[in-house]
Design a protein around this motif. Sequence first.
Motif, PDB file in Angstrom:
ATOM      1  N   PHE A   1       9.216  -7.632   9.230  1.00  0.00           N
ATOM      2  CA  PHE A   1       9.365  -6.574   8.834  1.00  0.00           C
ATOM      3  C   PHE A   1       8.445  -6.133   7.880  1.00  0.00           C
ATOM      4  O   PHE A   1       7.973  -4.862   7.622  1.00  0.00           O
ATOM      5  N   MET A   2       8.213  -6.857   6.816  1.00  0.00           N
ATOM      6  CA  MET A   2       7.201  -6.351   5.641  1.00  0.00           C
ATOM      7  C   MET A   2       6.008  -6.238   6.241  1.00  0.00           C
ATOM      8  O   MET A   2       5.240  -5.102   5.590  1.00  0.00           O
TER       9      MET A   2
ATOM     10  N   THR B   1       6.036  -2.833   7.709  1.00  0.00           N
ATOM     11  CA  THR B   1       6.118  -1.866   6.873  1.00  0.00           C
ATOM     12  C   THR B   1       4.767  -1.709   6.201  1.00  0.00           C
ATOM     13  O   THR B   1       4.169  -0.307   5.899  1.00  0.00           O
TER      14      THR B   1
ATOM     15  N   LYS C   1       2.112   0.144   8.387  1.00  0.00           N
ATOM     16  CA  LYS C   1       2.135   1.518   8.729  1.00  0.00           C
ATOM     17  C   LYS C   1       1.695   2.078   7.333  1.00  0.00           C
ATOM     18  O   LYS C   1       0.960   3.253   7.543  1.00  0.00           O
TER      19      LYS C   1
ATOM     20  N   LYS D   1       7.167  -5.995  -4.365  1.00  0.00           N
ATOM     21  CA  LYS D   1       7.916  -5.413  -3.279  1.00  0.00           C
ATOM     22  C   LYS D   1       9.267  -5.096  -3.777  1.00  0.00           C
ATOM     23  O   LYS D   1       9.576  -5.518  -4.831  1.00  0.00           O
ATOM     24  N   PRO D   2      10.167  -4.077  -3.422  1.00  0.00           N
ATOM     25  CA  PRO D   2       9.707  -3.357  -2.155  1.00  0.00           C
ATOM     26  C   PRO D   2       8.322  -2.539  -2.522  1.00  0.00           C
ATOM     27  O   PRO D   2       8.188  -2.002  -3.606  1.00  0.00           O
TER      28      PRO D   2
ATOM     29  N   GLU E   1       4.442   3.239  -1.579  1.00  0.00           N
ATOM     30  CA  GLU E   1       3.156   3.707  -0.905  1.00  0.00           C
ATOM     31  C   GLU E   1       2.000   4.096  -2.027  1.00  0.00           C
ATOM     32  O   GLU E   1       0.872   3.576  -1.545  1.00  0.00           O
TER      33      GLU E   1
END
Length: 120
Positions: free
Chosen positions: A12-13, A16, A19, A103-104, A107
């Motif tokens: 998942f990381m 993410t 993207k 993390k999280p 952007e």
Amino acid sequence: MATLLITDDAAFMRMTLKKMVTDAGYDVIGEAENGQQAVELYNEHKPDLVTMDITMPEMNGIEALEKIKAANPDAKVVMCSAMGQQNMVVDAIQKGAVDFIVKPFDEARIKESLEKALSR
């Protein structure tokens, strides 16, 4: 276009981060789920930049960083860490990491970090 290798044991990381960086105009040439894979993919593809999770099975991010830097002292590696891993982040920077992302993922912070790392 700068090439990137994403390393994280959590799919998942990786998804993410992939993207976010492709949206920012980077070309992801590979994904590794542990440090051993990251070293192999780095040697195979010689990406412009590597994002490296610190805590992973088989070989952690610090060990992988050391192996990549030993093979190529000019390698650019940005560490990714969860909160509370400050000691490991300091260790990684001393061993040659150019920056770190917490993390999280944020952007704007990722874009800033990658631009800074590539301009060195």
